[in-house]
Design a protein around this motif. Structure first.
Motif, PDB file in Angstrom:
ATOM      1  N   GLU A   4      26.435  41.607  29.137  1.00 17.30           N
ATOM      2  CA  GLU A   4      25.812  41.670  30.559  1.00 17.30           C
ATOM      3  C   GLU A   4      26.501  40.317  31.583  1.00 17.30           C
ATOM      4  N   VAL A   5      26.894  40.616  32.082  1.00 16.89           N
ATOM      5  CA  VAL A   5      27.601  40.612  33.452  1.00 16.89           C
ATOM      6  C   VAL A   5      26.750  40.189  34.744  1.00 16.89           C
ATOM      7  N   VAL A   6      26.427  39.387  35.113  1.00 21.61           N
ATOM      8  CA  VAL A   6      25.379  39.269  36.298  1.00 21.61           C
ATOM      9  C   VAL A   6      25.606  38.284  38.186  1.00 21.61           C
ATOM     10  N   SER A   7      25.856  39.659  38.952  1.00 19.51           N
ATOM     11  CA  SER A   7      25.893  38.423  39.998  1.00 19.51           C
ATOM     12  C   SER A   7      27.192  38.107  39.627  1.00 19.51           C
ATOM     13  N   ILE A   8      28.340  38.940  39.420  1.00 13.19           N
ATOM     14  CA  ILE A   8      30.105  37.487  39.227  1.00 13.19           C
ATOM     15  C   ILE A   8      30.865  38.575  40.388  1.00 13.19           C
ATOM     16  N   SER A   9      31.306  37.010  41.213  1.00 10.92           N
ATOM     17  CA  SER A   9      32.181  37.318  42.438  1.00 10.92           C
ATOM     18  C   SER A   9      33.520  36.227  41.870  1.00 10.92           C
ATOM     19  N   LYS A  10      34.915  37.283  42.144  1.00  8.67           N
ATOM     20  CA  LYS A  10      35.703  36.116  42.430  1.00  8.67           C
ATOM     21  C   LYS A  10      37.117  36.182  43.222  1.00  8.67           C
ATOM     22  N   SER A  11      37.751  35.107  43.417  1.00 12.22           N
ATOM     23  CA  SER A  11      38.594  35.454  44.296  1.00 12.22           C
ATOM     24  C   SER A  11      40.071  34.767  44.214  1.00 12.22           C
ATOM     25  N   PHE A  12      41.327  35.310  44.691  1.00  9.04           N
ATOM     26  CA  PHE A  12      42.421  34.163  44.616  1.00  9.04           C
ATOM     27  C   PHE A  12      42.729  33.963  45.954  1.00  9.04           C
ATOM     28  N   GLY A  50      36.785  35.333  28.725  1.00 12.65           N
ATOM     29  CA  GLY A  50      37.290  33.869  29.165  1.00 12.65           C
ATOM     30  C   GLY A  50      38.860  33.743  29.834  1.00 12.65           C
ATOM     31  N   LEU A  51      39.502  34.999  29.599  1.00  6.36           N
ATOM     32  CA  LEU A  51      40.969  34.283  30.124  1.00  6.36           C
ATOM     33  C   LEU A  51      40.643  33.967  32.173  1.00  6.36           C
ATOM     34  N   GLU A  52      40.215  34.712  32.304  1.00  2.72           N
ATOM     35  CA  GLU A  52      39.604  34.283  33.384  1.00  2.72           C
ATOM     36  C   GLU A  52      38.684  34.050  33.519  1.00  2.72           C
ATOM     37  N   GLN A  53      38.231  32.498  34.846  1.00  4.96           N
ATOM     38  CA  GLN A  53      37.270  31.658  35.231  1.00  4.96           C
ATOM     39  C   GLN A  53      36.228  32.894  36.609  1.00  4.96           C
ATOM     40  N   PRO A  54      34.884  33.234  36.793  1.00  7.18           N
ATOM     41  CA  PRO A  54      34.585  33.511  37.984  1.00  7.18           C
ATOM     42  C   PRO A  54      34.277  32.148  39.174  1.00  7.18           C
ATOM     43  N   ASP A  55      34.537  32.616  40.178  1.00  8.08           N
ATOM     44  CA  ASP A  55      34.266  31.543  41.089  1.00  8.08           C
ATOM     45  C   ASP A  55      32.822  30.643  40.133  1.00  8.08           C
ATOM     46  N   PRO A  56      33.017  29.182  41.056  1.00 13.55           N
ATOM     47  CA  PRO A  56      31.949  28.334  41.410  1.00 13.55           C
ATOM     48  C   PRO A  56      30.743  28.855  41.598  1.00 13.55           C
ATOM     49  N   GLY A  57      29.703  28.235  40.438  1.00 13.52           N
ATOM     50  CA  GLY A  57      28.198  28.851  41.830  1.00 13.52           C
ATOM     51  C   GLY A  57      28.337  30.957  41.519  1.00 13.52           C
ATOM     52  N   SER A  58      29.067  31.453  40.964  1.00 10.93           N
ATOM     53  CA  SER A  58      29.252  32.193  40.256  1.00 10.93           C
ATOM     54  C   SER A  58      28.413  33.247  39.198  1.00 10.93           C
ATOM     55  N   GLY A  59      27.384  33.941  39.399  1.00  8.85           N
ATOM     56  CA  GLY A  59      26.221  34.562  38.919  1.00  8.85           C
ATOM     57  C   GLY A  59      26.649  33.700  36.814  1.00  8.85           C
ATOM     58  N   ALA A  60      26.479  34.463  36.042  1.00  8.27           N
ATOM     59  CA  ALA A  60      26.683  34.811  34.381  1.00  8.27           C
ATOM     60  C   ALA A  60      27.068  35.857  33.775  1.00  8.27           C
TER      61      ALA A  60
END
Length: 360
Positions: A4-12, A50-60
């Motif tokens: 389950e991916v919940v409200s994940i964001s990721k920026s580079f 787990g090779l990348e981490q989502p933005d801090p405070g971003s989902g679960a």
């Protein structure tokens, strides 16, 4: 194991690779992340692993309702297969497959006999029996990818993650391996997520297709759902060939390319009669004939005929200089006696209409 991916964001930097993405992968299903380059599909796969981490405070990220935030890769029990195999060139097939077992701590490491039995079982499973002592440079591309998959399965992962697993292979081998992967999954039933930009691959292999675009999920559904009931103009355009027309919706009718057809079922409320619309029609939904069949038909000219294959592909041009493609059987091509330069009557059998991002 479900994912389950919940409200994940990721920026580079300033680039947003994922924008508030949520997804549920049911236990034991094979799910394809499908989209063009830059759509975010590989980033999502790497965050799941787990090779990348989502933005801090971003989902679960949850595996079977267990929160994976901050958990190291080794605790996620995931097998990972890359596009370019990543095999150890100096090791045999046997040693490559057994590597993950041999490097375990002594307390959890299987005995040499258990390792041998597991590797031999996997070689049988991936149809590589008798090749245990070969090295990667003695194998074909398809065989190397099977070894990579066997190595991922050796550690008995709870989920399997595949990143463009057949991207480095030629078309014929890709087709053979994707059919094999489907059969393999039906045997092992490991929850599997694989990334691909190949529409045919996703539609043929997966139980569920996740269509991604610009860091967002456009649609999730079975292969039949996303192909026959696209939720957006992007989904329909991305999944196979389409003919695109500018049209107008008026009085329950859709007018385009001098054709006047009944609007499809499910017309959203509030569409103004003067509002422009984009009309999409798949090539196999264009019926060709020598006779006009009422206001639904329009005339076009045959520009080119491609008949080297199981079906014929015709390039057509309307009187308004709009180009379109039609597919028909070789038998129909012969019955119509189609020739380059001749006029032909086109009747759309099924249209999809999109206006302001809404599908009709």
């Amino acid at each position: 194991m479900s994912i389950e991916v919940v409200s994940i964001s990721k920026s580079f930097g300033t680039f947003a690779a994922l924008r508030d993405v949520s997804l549920h992968v049911p236990t034991g299903k094979l799910v394809a992340l499908l989209g063009p380059s830059g759509s975010g599909k590989t980033t999502l796969l790497r965050i799941i692993s787990g090779l990348e981490q989502p933005d801090p405070g971003s989902g679960a990220i949850r595996f079977h309702q267990e929160d994976m935030r901050g958990r190291p890769i080794g605790d996620r029990h995931a097998g990972f297969v890359f596009q370019h195999y990543a095999l150890f060139r100096h090791m045999t097939v046997f040693d490559n497959i057994s590597f993950g077992l041999r490097v375990r701590p002594r307390s959890t490491r299987p005995s040499p006999e258990e390792i041998r039995a597991r590797v031999e079982s996997l070689l049988e499973l991936v149809q590589m029996r008798g090749l245990a002592h070969r090295r990667p440079n003695q194998l074909s591309g398809g065989q190397r990818q099977r070894v990579a998959l066997a190595r991922a399965l050796a550690v008995e992962p709870k989920i399997l993650l595949l990143d463009e697993p057949f991207g480095a292979l030629d078309a014929k081998v890709r087709k053979e391996l994707r059919a094999w992967l489907r059969r393999l999954h039906d045997q092992i039933h490991v929850t599997t997520v694989f990334v691909t930009h190949d529409q045919d691959e996703a539609l043929e292999v997966s139980d569920q297709v996740v269509v991604m675009n610009a860091g967002r999920i456009e649609q999730v559904g079975t292969p039949d759902d996303v192909f026959h009931h696209p939720a957006s103009e992007f989904v329909m355009d991305f999944l196979g060939d389409v003919n695109r027309f500018s049209g107008r919706v008026s009085g329950g009718r859709v007018r385009f390319a001098s054709a006047d057809v009944a609007a499809p079922d499910g017309m959203p409320e509030g569409i103004e009669e003067t509002e422009g619309a984009t009309v999409l029609v798949r090539p196999h939904d264009l019926e060709l004939s020598r006779e006009v069949r009422g206001p639904e038909s329009f005339e076009a000219t045959v520009v080119r005929i491609h008949s080297a294959g199981p079906t014929a592909r015709l390039e057509l041009r309307t009187h308004d200089n709009e180009d379109l493609i039609a597919h028909l059987s070789l038998e129909q091509l012969g019955e119509l006696a189609v020739e380059q330069g001749m006029p032909i009557i086109v009747t759309p059998r099924r249209v999809r209409v999109f206006s302001d991002g809404a599908g009709i």
